[in-house]
Design a protein around this motif. Structure first.
Motif, mmCIF file in Angstrom:
data_model
loop_
_atom_site.group_PDB
_atom_site.id
_atom_site.type_symbol
_atom_site.label_atom_id
_atom_site.label_comp_id
_atom_site.label_asym_id
_atom_site.label_seq_id
_atom_site.Cartn_x
_atom_site.Cartn_y
_atom_site.Cartn_z
ATOM 1 N N SER A 155 0.827 -1.208 0.000
ATOM 2 C CA SER A 155 0.000 0.000 0.000
ATOM 3 C C SER A 155 0.860 1.257 0.000
ATOM 4 O O SER A 155 0.726 2.116 -0.872
ATOM 5 C CB SER A 155 -0.920 0.009 1.222
ATOM 6 N N ASP A 156 1.785 1.371 0.955
ATOM 7 C CA ASP A 156 2.557 2.604 1.117
ATOM 8 C C ASP A 156 3.438 2.909 -0.093
ATOM 9 O O ASP A 156 3.545 4.068 -0.516
ATOM 10 C CB ASP A 156 3.450 2.505 2.359
ATOM 11 N N ALA A 157 4.104 1.885 -0.623
ATOM 12 C CA ALA A 157 5.122 2.114 -1.649
ATOM 13 C C ALA A 157 4.599 2.012 -3.068
ATOM 14 O O ALA A 157 5.271 2.476 -3.989
ATOM 15 C CB ALA A 157 6.273 1.108 -1.473
ATOM 16 N N ALA A 178 6.250 12.744 -0.522
ATOM 17 C CA ALA A 178 6.832 13.562 0.547
ATOM 18 C C ALA A 178 6.231 13.190 1.896
ATOM 19 O O ALA A 178 6.942 13.030 2.895
ATOM 20 C CB ALA A 178 6.611 15.039 0.245
ATOM 21 N N VAL A 179 4.912 13.045 1.961
ATOM 22 C CA VAL A 179 4.240 12.677 3.208
ATOM 23 C C VAL A 179 4.759 11.342 3.720
ATOM 24 O O VAL A 179 5.104 11.191 4.903
ATOM 25 C CB VAL A 179 2.709 12.614 2.984
ATOM 26 N N ASN A 180 4.830 10.344 2.836
ATOM 27 C CA ASN A 180 5.235 9.010 3.257
ATOM 28 C C ASN A 180 6.706 8.958 3.669
ATOM 29 O O ASN A 180 7.072 8.262 4.615
ATOM 30 C CB ASN A 180 4.956 8.018 2.130
ATOM 31 N N THR A 181 7.550 9.709 2.970
ATOM 32 C CA THR A 181 8.969 9.744 3.319
ATOM 33 C C THR A 181 9.178 10.396 4.686
ATOM 34 O O THR A 181 9.972 9.914 5.506
ATOM 35 C CB THR A 181 9.763 10.495 2.249
ATOM 36 N N LEU A 182 8.461 11.461 4.951
ATOM 37 C CA LEU A 182 8.590 12.125 6.245
ATOM 38 C C LEU A 182 8.094 11.221 7.376
ATOM 39 O O LEU A 182 8.664 11.218 8.475
ATOM 40 C CB LEU A 182 7.816 13.437 6.244
#
Length: 346
Positions: A155-157, A178-182
């Protein structure tokens, strides 16, 4: 005659499909990965603005996400009337933000070393997949950690970037990444980030709410491809998904547990922090062969999501290009005037 809106969604749809194909064939860029570059900038900014306070973390996250989404909006405007350029930029952005194939390769490497009985190598590989402490994990726990990571990160990637690309185009692709990396950088519950990373973690929860449930639904649909039962996957998702501490990961992991006929969950150690997570599913404990099955299921899920994202964008373009009801009525009125005997068009 009413002007027809420009069909910008078709190049975006084609770009999403091409970017997904590039990830499938090439995995992540090997050098100068844009997400790694974003992480470097985010790390440098964090060192300057870190405070043990939620407002500081919220401002930090807002600036970085706005910058990424703003870059996407600028690229969107620059390619507005250039379909070939739009397709190329969307394809490159999609390739850059997707991580489905790299996830699968890392998990497959784990299955290989587990099959070989090389526990030190398997423990060394785990940090590329999950944040838990691998030092005391046996082969079964390493397999469980890998299957859970594949389920969540599908899901995330992979699915989430495609969903946001379909919904918001280039700003959605870059803003979501950006949201997921942070969240990965500062969103965990350590003493340093419990308050500073709170906003990043909550933003990631919101951004992944819809993609996680789409991932679970596609996992249910794909269960027969790995010898599983769609009915069992749906049952476990509905029964166990909400028991997980994450509002999103639990849905993906529960559906995967049901689809693969496994039992996931249990004790996880993250440095000095220990979490006893609820059991998901009623099957057996995972082994190295189940890691391979999880990778196959993951690939099927995110490729289906890519097809859905491109199709959704095409449908949106078709609707945007179709004349409105008012325009159709006006056109019909003009046509009837021309055909009416003796009518004058003043």
């Amino acid at each position: 005659m009413d002007a027809v809106p420009p069909r910008r969604d078709v190049p975006t749809a084609v770009g999403l499909a091409l970017g997904a194909a590039a990830d499938l064939l090439l995995a992540d860029p090997r050098r100068r990965h844009p997400v790694a570059g974003f992480g470097t900038v985010a790390g440098a900014l964090e060192r300057r603005v870190w405070r043990d306070a939620r407002p500081a973390g919220a401002g930090y996250a807002a600036v970085l996400v706005a910058a990424a989404a703003g870059l996407g909006a600028g690229l969107d405007r620059a390619t507005r009337r250039r379909p070939a350029a739009r397709t190329t930029v969307v394809a490159l952005a999609t390739w850059a933000v997707l991580g489905g194939t790299s996830l699968g390769r890392a998990a497959t490497a784990m299955a290989g070393v587990l099959d070989a009985g090389d526990l030190p190598a398997a423990r060394a590989l785990l940090p590329t997949l999950a944040g838990r402490d691998p030092s005391t994990l046996d082969a079964g726990e390493l397999a469980r950690a890998t299957v859970e990571s594949v389920a969540e990160n599908t899901s995330d990637a992979a699915v989430a970037p495609l969903v946001w690309g379909a919904l918001a185009g280039l700003p959605g692709l870059l803003g979501y990444r950006a949201v997921n990396t942070l969240d990965a950088m500062v969103g965990h519950r350590s003493p340093r980030y419990a308050r500073f990373g709170w906003a990043a973690a909550r933003a990631d929860d919101v951004a992944n709410w819809l993609p996680a449930r789409l991932t679970a639904a596609l996992t249910v649909a794909g269960a027969p491809l790995v010898g599983g039962s769609a009915r069992e996957a749906l049952r476990v998702w509905r029964r166990d998904g909400a028991a997980h501490p994450s509002p999103n990961a639990g849905r993906c992991e529960a559906a995967a547990a049901g689809a693969l006929g496994l039992r996931l969950g249990g004790r996880n150690v993250y440095g000095t922090r220990v979490e006893d997570r609820p059991v998901l599913g009623d099957g057996r404990a995972p082994g190295s062969g189940d890691v391979v099955r999880a990778v196959r299921l993951s690939r099927a899920v995110w490729l289906a999501a890519a097809a859905l994202a491109a199709t959704a964008r095409l449908v949106r373009g078709r609707r945007a290009g179709a004349p409105s009801g008012t325009a159709r009525r006006r056109a019909g009125t003009r046509s009837s005037r021309k055909l009416a005997p003796g009518a004058r068009d003043d």
